[in-house]
Design a protein around this motif. Structure first.
Motif: not given
Length: 405
Positions: A302-329
């Motif tokens: 919304x704010x065309x802020x690359x830094x903010x978007x990348x922080x959100x991207x990193x948090x989504x990466x945390x969600x993906x990694x923990x979610x996929x590993x938790x599912x498999x294990x």
């Protein structure tokens, strides 16, 4: 040389269990790198072939269809004939498939290349994943979760670098990948089989989604998390460079690959950081990280802020990694060796369906509206609902377990 001496020599040339384990992980990573390699190349293909945003995501999504088809047909085959024959065939075929990308000069050729790539990858990932669990169940559960995002990160980043700085990127990257697959084929020749072959190989080719009763509840509980995380991954891999045009202009291809690499690299780091955590706690962490990451990413867009978007991207990466590993294990811990490849196939089927279908729908919406930011917001809302559903499911499951203790 006597037969016994030849046997001893052949045995001495076998890779150790540790080396074989890392080879299996590298196969998953390299195959996923191949799947994400076209991310930054889509703009090049679209410019030369003139296809729409909808067709772009169809080209991306047909890969998922290939993976799904292969998992349905070949997902349990390695439980019967062994991991090694499946992986030998897959690495050799994947090297040959790179020629299809190099020679692709039309939309239909690109579609065919992606479909073939998906079919081969689907046949390989469940066999390699099961082989790692055969060697070491604990480490295999971690590696099955960390290898895919590492491969995706490398493929996305390298494709962006190839497009930005190297000549003939639509050929050079596939030549490099083909060389890796051929090297893996040669290494597989020196590995030992990890399971005993058994009857029923032909019957295993009949698609069947039945799960052992002891893991059905665990699989059902992971579905909202898998759908949400892989839908977000699919959007980054297919339309990420288009979204990046609002941030990076002429560097959209590089930034698109970089965003996918950040998402995937953080996912891999999250897997490693939480490998000793309880699977159910990881699923809960995933849901919270998805919720916050989606909100922060939306603010960045919304704010065309690359830094903010990348922080959100990193948090989504945390969600993906923990979610996929938790599912498999949470599923792998309940499985006998002869059921591993089949059960992992079900998890991958849910995952790749969740990656392909939302991406195609997003492409359709982008063609209709012409606004990639609006499309991203709509997909984000859908993923947000799924993340909330996943969190509620985990909280409810925790409450039921606590009351039963």
């Amino acid at each position: 040389m006597s037969q016994a001496a030849r046997a001893r020599t052949a045995h001495s040339r076998r890779l150790s269990e540790g080396a074989s384990f890392h080879l299996q992980a590298s196969i998953i990573s390299s195959f996923l790198a191949g799947s994400s390699a076209p991310t930054a190349l889509y703009a090049v293909y679209q410019s030369s072939m003139g296809f729409s945003a909808t067709m772009l995501t169809v080209i991306f999504g047909v890969y998922s269809i290939g993976v799904l088809a292969a998992l349905l047909v070949f997902g349990r085959l390695s439980d019967h004939i062994g991991r090694r024959p499946v992986l030998l065939a897959a690495t050799l075929a994947q090297a040959a498939a790179m020629l299809l990308f190099i020679e692709a000069d039309s939309t239909w050729h690109l579609l065919a290349a992606r479909l073939v790539q998906g079919l081969i990858t689907g046949a390989a990932v469940s066999a390699a994943g099961a082989a790692m669990l055969d060697i070491n169940k604990q480490a295999g559960g971690v590696a099955n979760s960390v290898a895919p995002p590492i491969g995706t990160a490398l493929g996305g980043l390298l494709s962006g670098l190839f497009v930005q700085f190297l000549p003939a990127p639509t050929a050079l990257i596939y030549v490099c990948l083909a060389a890796i697959y051929l090297f893996q084929f040669a290494c597989l020749l020196q590995t030992a089989e990890t399971v005993t072959s058994r009857a029923g190989a032909i019957r295993s080719l009949v698609p069947r989604l039945a799960l052992p009763s002891m893991v059905r509840r665990a699989v059902l509980r992971t579905i909202p998390t898998l759908v949400a995380t892989w839908a977000v991954a699919g959007f980054y891999a297919s339309l990420g460079p288009k979204l990046m045009r609002g941030f990076g202009g002429n560097h959209a291809a590089l930034l698109g690959g970089f965003a996918l690499a950040v998402f995937s690299a953080i996912a891999a780091a999250s897997v490693l950081a939480t490998q000793k955590a309880q699977p159910l706690k990881m699923l809960k962490t995933s849901s919270v990280a998805l919720l916050v990451g989606l909100l922060v990413s939306a603010i960045g867009i919304k704010q065309t802020s690359l830094a903010t978007f990348m922080i959100g991207t990193a948090l989504l990466g945390v969600g993906y990694g923990t979610g996929f590993q938790g599912s498999i294990r949470s599923v792998a811990a309940l499985l006998a060796p002869e059921a591993r490849a089949g059960a992992l196939s079900v998890l991958f089927i849910v995952s790749y369906f969740s990656m392909g279908v939302p991406a195609i729908l997003a492409g359709y919406r982008l063609t209709a509206t012409g606004n990639v930011q609006r499309t991203a917001e709509e997909l984000g809302i859908a993923a947000l609902v799924l993340a909330i559903a996943a969190l509620l499911a985990e909280l409810r499951g925790h409450g039921q377990r606590s009351s039963g203790e």
